[in-house]
Design a protein around this motif. Structure first.
Motif, PDB file in Angstrom:
ATOM      1  N   ALA A   1       7.914  78.268  78.501  1.00  0.00           N
ATOM      2  CA  ALA A   1       8.499  76.920  78.478  1.00  0.00           C
ATOM      3  C   ALA A   1       9.375  76.716  77.245  1.00  0.00           C
ATOM      4  O   ALA A   1      10.517  76.236  77.355  1.00  0.00           O
ATOM      5  N   ASP A   2       8.864  77.097  76.094  1.00  0.00           N
ATOM      6  CA  ASP A   2       9.619  76.924  74.856  1.00  0.00           C
ATOM      7  C   ASP A   2      10.879  77.782  74.843  1.00  0.00           C
ATOM      8  O   ASP A   2      11.960  77.335  74.444  1.00  0.00           O
ATOM      9  N   LEU A   3      10.730  79.017  75.285  1.00  0.00           N
ATOM     10  CA  LEU A   3      11.859  79.943  75.287  1.00  0.00           C
ATOM     11  C   LEU A   3      12.952  79.487  76.246  1.00  0.00           C
ATOM     12  O   LEU A   3      14.140  79.482  75.898  1.00  0.00           O
ATOM     13  N   LEU A   4      12.565  79.078  77.451  1.00  0.00           N
ATOM     14  CA  LEU A   4      13.558  78.650  78.436  1.00  0.00           C
ATOM     15  C   LEU A   4      14.256  77.362  78.012  1.00  0.00           C
ATOM     16  O   LEU A   4      15.437  77.178  78.305  1.00  0.00           O
ATOM     17  N   GLU A   5      13.551  76.502  77.291  1.00  0.00           N
ATOM     18  CA  GLU A   5      14.203  75.315  76.745  1.00  0.00           C
ATOM     19  C   GLU A   5      15.225  75.722  75.680  1.00  0.00           C
ATOM     20  O   GLU A   5      16.347  75.221  75.663  1.00  0.00           O
ATOM     21  N   THR A   6      14.852  76.661  74.825  1.00  0.00           N
ATOM     22  CA  THR A   6      15.768  77.175  73.805  1.00  0.00           C
ATOM     23  C   THR A   6      16.991  77.823  74.449  1.00  0.00           C
ATOM     24  O   THR A   6      18.106  77.706  73.932  1.00  0.00           O
ATOM     25  N   TRP A   7      16.777  78.485  75.570  1.00  0.00           N
ATOM     26  CA  TRP A   7      17.879  79.128  76.290  1.00  0.00           C
ATOM     27  C   TRP A   7      18.691  78.142  77.126  1.00  0.00           C
ATOM     28  O   TRP A   7      19.595  78.525  77.855  1.00  0.00           O
ATOM     29  N   SER A   8      18.362  76.856  77.060  1.00  0.00           N
ATOM     30  CA  SER A   8      19.071  75.785  77.778  1.00  0.00           C
ATOM     31  C   SER A   8      18.993  75.915  79.298  1.00  0.00           C
ATOM     32  O   SER A   8      19.935  75.555  80.011  1.00  0.00           O
ATOM     33  N   VAL A   9      17.878  76.424  79.792  1.00  0.00           N
ATOM     34  CA  VAL A   9      17.650  76.451  81.236  1.00  0.00           C
ATOM     35  C   VAL A   9      17.349  75.011  81.655  1.00  0.00           C
ATOM     36  O   VAL A   9      16.514  74.350  81.028  1.00  0.00           O
ATOM     37  N   PRO A  10      18.035  74.500  82.683  1.00  0.00           N
ATOM     38  CA  PRO A  10      17.802  73.116  83.111  1.00  0.00           C
ATOM     39  C   PRO A  10      16.330  72.853  83.449  1.00  0.00           C
ATOM     40  O   PRO A  10      15.616  73.737  83.916  1.00  0.00           O
ATOM     41  N   ALA A  11      15.899  71.603  83.225  1.00  0.00           N
ATOM     42  CA  ALA A  11      14.486  71.239  83.337  1.00  0.00           C
ATOM     43  C   ALA A  11      13.868  71.591  84.690  1.00  0.00           C
ATOM     44  O   ALA A  11      12.759  72.128  84.739  1.00  0.00           O
ATOM     45  N   SER A  12      14.540  71.315  85.797  1.00  0.00           N
ATOM     46  CA  SER A  12      13.936  71.589  87.104  1.00  0.00           C
ATOM     47  C   SER A  12      13.736  73.089  87.316  1.00  0.00           C
ATOM     48  O   SER A  12      12.704  73.514  87.840  1.00  0.00           O
ATOM     49  N   GLU A  13      14.699  73.886  86.898  1.00  0.00           N
ATOM     50  CA  GLU A  13      14.575  75.339  87.019  1.00  0.00           C
ATOM     51  C   GLU A  13      13.549  75.877  86.024  1.00  0.00           C
ATOM     52  O   GLU A  13      12.798  76.801  86.327  1.00  0.00           O
TER      53      GLU A  13
END
Length: 139
Positions: free
Chosen positions: A37-49
């Motif tokens: 979760a933290d990594l994907l947020e850092t990578w700017s992956v949209p919230a739903s994905e």
């Protein structure tokens, strides 16, 4: 079409990649989930994905913790518009039907992963099992 192995995914040029190795124990599933979760947020992956990806990681890590023996590994690779989620463990083939467990209590995780991912694969390796899921992600 053959999928690249985890080691070839690590060696390819891509936007982002990360590897996490943990003991194959239920207590560490939340660490895998929070890491993703933290990594994907850092990578700017949209919230739903990101939510779908975290749920996939949670299900695959829970299976690895339940059936793995020593360790589980989570590999995340964001390559253009595809997120590759690869979870390996040191377990053996999973028995699909367990008469001692009510069907409404277990067994939904694989279906959830297959529903959310564009593709899934399971491979038995010399050292255990590898499960991979691919999820389309907007840049």
């Amino acid at each position: 079409m053959d999928s690249p192995s985890p080691s070839s995914l690590l060696g390819r040029p891509c936007r982002h990649q990360a590897l996490l190795t943990l003991p194959a124990q239920e207590a560490h599933v939340s660490a895998a989930r929070h890491f993703a979760a933290d990594l994907l947020e850092t990578w700017s992956v949209p919230a739903s994905e990101r939510d779908s990806a975290v749920l996939i990681v949670d299900e695959l890590a829970a299976n690895a913790a339940q059936y793995g023996r020593e360790r589980m590994t989570l590999l995340l690779v964001l390559d253009h518009d595809t997120l590759h989620i690869v979870v390996t463990d040191s377990g053996t083939t999973v028995e699909r039907h367990r008469p001692d467990i009510a069907p409404d209590e277990h067994g939904r995780g694989t279906g959830i992963v297959q529903y959310l991912a564009q593709s899934t694969e399971v491979h038995q390796t010399r050292s255990g099992r590898e499960v991979r899921a691919c999820l389309r992600c907007s840049p």
